[in-house]
Design a protein around this motif. Structure first.
Motif, mmCIF file in Angstrom:
data_model
loop_
_atom_site.group_PDB
_atom_site.id
_atom_site.type_symbol
_atom_site.label_atom_id
_atom_site.label_comp_id
_atom_site.label_asym_id
_atom_site.label_seq_id
_atom_site.Cartn_x
_atom_site.Cartn_y
_atom_site.Cartn_z
ATOM 1 N N LEU A 47 0.865 -1.062 -0.081
ATOM 2 C CA LEU A 47 0.035 0.076 -0.073
ATOM 3 C C LEU A 47 1.080 1.201 -0.003
ATOM 4 O O LEU A 47 1.750 1.332 0.759
ATOM 5 C CB LEU A 47 -0.716 0.296 1.181
ATOM 6 C CG LEU A 47 -1.800 1.278 1.480
ATOM 7 C CD1 LEU A 47 -2.897 1.181 0.358
ATOM 8 C CD2 LEU A 47 -2.376 1.177 2.829
ATOM 9 N N VAL A 48 0.589 2.089 -1.001
ATOM 10 C CA VAL A 48 1.141 3.588 -0.997
ATOM 11 C C VAL A 48 0.364 4.343 -0.108
ATOM 12 O O VAL A 48 0.775 5.271 0.700
ATOM 13 C CB VAL A 48 1.400 3.820 -2.282
ATOM 14 C CG1 VAL A 48 2.007 5.212 -2.305
ATOM 15 C CG2 VAL A 48 2.486 2.810 -2.909
ATOM 16 N N ASN A 58 -4.458 8.107 4.409
ATOM 17 C CA ASN A 58 -3.468 7.505 5.145
ATOM 18 C C ASN A 58 -2.260 7.076 4.105
ATOM 19 O O ASN A 58 -2.617 6.730 3.005
ATOM 20 C CB ASN A 58 -3.783 6.415 6.111
ATOM 21 C CG ASN A 58 -4.210 5.077 5.225
ATOM 22 O OD1 ASN A 58 -5.592 5.171 4.999
ATOM 23 N ND2 ASN A 58 -3.392 4.137 5.218
ATOM 24 N N TYR A 59 -1.070 7.109 4.564
ATOM 25 C CA TYR A 59 -0.173 6.957 3.778
ATOM 26 C C TYR A 59 1.006 5.973 4.355
ATOM 27 O O TYR A 59 1.103 5.798 5.362
ATOM 28 C CB TYR A 59 0.852 8.346 3.407
ATOM 29 C CG TYR A 59 0.005 9.344 2.812
ATOM 30 C CD1 TYR A 59 -0.856 10.238 3.471
ATOM 31 C CD2 TYR A 59 -0.049 9.284 1.344
ATOM 32 C CE1 TYR A 59 -1.390 11.093 2.867
ATOM 33 C CE2 TYR A 59 -0.745 10.271 0.630
ATOM 34 C CZ TYR A 59 -1.609 11.131 1.395
ATOM 35 O OH TYR A 59 -2.401 12.300 0.852
ATOM 36 N N ALA A 60 1.977 5.283 3.402
ATOM 37 C CA ALA A 60 3.054 4.440 3.868
ATOM 38 C C ALA A 60 4.012 5.597 4.276
ATOM 39 O O ALA A 60 4.192 6.545 3.832
ATOM 40 C CB ALA A 60 3.509 3.672 2.707
ATOM 41 N N ASP A 61 4.819 5.106 5.459
ATOM 42 C CA ASP A 61 5.839 5.981 5.959
ATOM 43 C C ASP A 61 6.705 6.406 4.820
ATOM 44 O O ASP A 61 7.303 7.688 5.048
ATOM 45 C CB ASP A 61 6.456 5.209 6.967
ATOM 46 C CG ASP A 61 5.674 5.160 8.340
ATOM 47 O OD1 ASP A 61 6.115 4.095 9.105
ATOM 48 O OD2 ASP A 61 4.624 5.800 8.633
ATOM 49 N N SER A 62 7.037 5.799 3.856
ATOM 50 C CA SER A 62 8.013 5.874 3.060
ATOM 51 C C SER A 62 7.662 7.118 2.150
ATOM 52 O O SER A 62 8.506 7.740 1.454
ATOM 53 C CB SER A 62 8.463 4.495 2.146
ATOM 54 O OG SER A 62 7.373 4.291 1.323
ATOM 55 N N VAL A 63 6.499 7.466 2.025
ATOM 56 C CA VAL A 63 6.102 8.424 1.192
ATOM 57 C C VAL A 63 5.161 9.850 1.796
ATOM 58 O O VAL A 63 5.106 10.551 1.030
ATOM 59 C CB VAL A 63 5.032 7.939 -0.003
ATOM 60 C CG1 VAL A 63 5.740 6.671 -0.805
ATOM 61 C CG2 VAL A 63 3.695 7.633 0.558
ATOM 62 N N LYS A 64 5.136 9.544 3.036
ATOM 63 C CA LYS A 64 4.623 10.841 3.882
ATOM 64 C C LYS A 64 5.337 11.881 3.458
ATOM 65 O O LYS A 64 6.602 12.158 3.585
ATOM 66 C CB LYS A 64 4.631 10.465 5.355
ATOM 67 C CG LYS A 64 3.482 9.549 5.631
ATOM 68 C CD LYS A 64 3.375 9.196 7.172
ATOM 69 C CE LYS A 64 2.649 8.278 7.502
ATOM 70 N NZ LYS A 64 2.528 7.998 9.087
ATOM 71 N N TYR A 79 -6.745 10.459 -7.733
ATOM 72 C CA TYR A 79 -5.093 10.923 -8.192
ATOM 73 C C TYR A 79 -4.271 10.534 -7.230
ATOM 74 O O TYR A 79 -4.302 10.296 -5.976
ATOM 75 C CB TYR A 79 -5.238 12.264 -8.292
ATOM 76 C CG TYR A 79 -6.255 12.849 -9.533
ATOM 77 C CD1 TYR A 79 -7.397 13.282 -8.980
ATOM 78 C CD2 TYR A 79 -5.905 12.836 -10.598
ATOM 79 C CE1 TYR A 79 -8.354 13.622 -9.756
ATOM 80 C CE2 TYR A 79 -6.858 13.423 -11.781
ATOM 81 C CZ TYR A 79 -8.100 13.909 -11.158
ATOM 82 O OH TYR A 79 -9.046 14.253 -12.012
ATOM 83 N N LEU A 80 -2.859 10.542 -7.650
ATOM 84 C CA LEU A 80 -1.539 10.281 -6.556
ATOM 85 C C LEU A 80 -0.552 11.293 -7.192
ATOM 86 O O LEU A 80 -0.062 11.075 -8.307
ATOM 87 C CB LEU A 80 -1.165 9.039 -6.773
ATOM 88 C CG LEU A 80 0.039 8.692 -5.783
ATOM 89 C CD1 LEU A 80 -0.628 8.691 -4.274
ATOM 90 C CD2 LEU A 80 0.590 7.356 -5.959
ATOM 91 N N GLN A 81 -0.512 12.427 -6.521
ATOM 92 C CA GLN A 81 0.655 13.238 -6.703
ATOM 93 C C GLN A 81 1.866 12.752 -6.505
ATOM 94 O O GLN A 81 2.096 12.656 -5.131
ATOM 95 C CB GLN A 81 0.184 14.745 -6.378
ATOM 96 C CG GLN A 81 1.225 15.905 -6.557
ATOM 97 C CD GLN A 81 1.419 16.044 -8.085
ATOM 98 O OE1 GLN A 81 0.482 16.222 -8.669
ATOM 99 N NE2 GLN A 81 2.716 16.186 -8.397
ATOM 100 N N ASP A 89 11.136 4.581 -5.414
ATOM 101 C CA ASP A 89 9.961 4.769 -5.744
ATOM 102 C C ASP A 89 9.691 3.861 -7.239
ATOM 103 O O ASP A 89 8.366 3.899 -7.545
ATOM 104 C CB ASP A 89 9.540 6.107 -5.960
ATOM 105 C CG ASP A 89 9.725 6.818 -4.794
ATOM 106 O OD1 ASP A 89 9.922 7.926 -4.743
ATOM 107 O OD2 ASP A 89 9.234 6.278 -3.677
ATOM 108 N N THR A 90 10.769 3.250 -7.923
ATOM 109 C CA THR A 90 10.446 2.674 -9.179
ATOM 110 C C THR A 90 9.548 1.590 -8.846
ATOM 111 O O THR A 90 9.919 0.755 -8.140
ATOM 112 C CB THR A 90 11.818 2.607 -9.791
ATOM 113 O OG1 THR A 90 12.617 3.577 -10.256
ATOM 114 C CG2 THR A 90 11.586 1.441 -10.986
ATOM 115 N N ALA A 91 8.291 1.519 -9.572
ATOM 116 C CA ALA A 91 7.421 0.354 -9.363
ATOM 117 C C ALA A 91 6.352 0.323 -10.233
ATOM 118 O O ALA A 91 6.239 1.226 -10.829
ATOM 119 C CB ALA A 91 6.798 0.288 -7.991
ATOM 120 N N VAL A 92 5.639 -0.717 -10.613
ATOM 121 C CA VAL A 92 4.433 -0.762 -11.087
ATOM 122 C C VAL A 92 3.404 -0.093 -10.098
ATOM 123 O O VAL A 92 3.397 -0.754 -8.959
ATOM 124 C CB VAL A 92 3.877 -1.837 -11.710
ATOM 125 C CG1 VAL A 92 2.564 -1.874 -12.342
ATOM 126 C CG2 VAL A 92 4.995 -2.277 -12.836
#
Length: 120
Positions: A47-48, A58-64, A79-81, A89-92
């Protein structure tokens, strides 16, 4: 039935930004919790960010502090800005909708995914 179509992925340099969009079909978008998940190479899907039908997030700690999830119910789009992007962050990235079925149950729908690559 809900169909989800993601767009907005691509190649970006570290420190850059992207905005992912998830267009949903169906009439229950406004009632559904929406989320973005990601799956990097050799990793499990995780989850992102998530936004409820009421707008709580709510957000994953890595993207807060770097990523922001939002929704426009009039356009049936989430949307996801993504700002200050990092190579990790490289991923599908996959869009997910949790459509309510009543009695506390929900059904998950997934998009096909969009590739985000962060590299110089």
């Amino acid at each position: 039935q809900v169909q989800l179509v993601e767009s907005g992925g691509g190649l970006v340099q570290p420190g850059g930004s992207l905005r992912l969009s998830c267009a949903a079909s169906g009439t229950i978008f406004s009632l559904s919790a929406m989320a973005w998940h990601c799956q990097g190479p050799g990793k499990q899907r995780e989850l992102v960010a998530r936004i409820t039908s009421g707008g709580s997030t709510n957000y994953a700690d890595s993207v807060k502090g770097r990523f922001t999830i939002s929704r426009d119910n009039a356009k049936n789009t989430a949307y996801l800005q993504m700002n200050s992007l990092k190579p990790e962050d490289t991923a599908v990235y996959y869009c997910n909708a949790a459509a309510p079925l009543g009695f506390g149950r929900s059904r998950d729908y997934w998009g096909q995914g969009t590739q985000v690559t962060v590299s110089s």
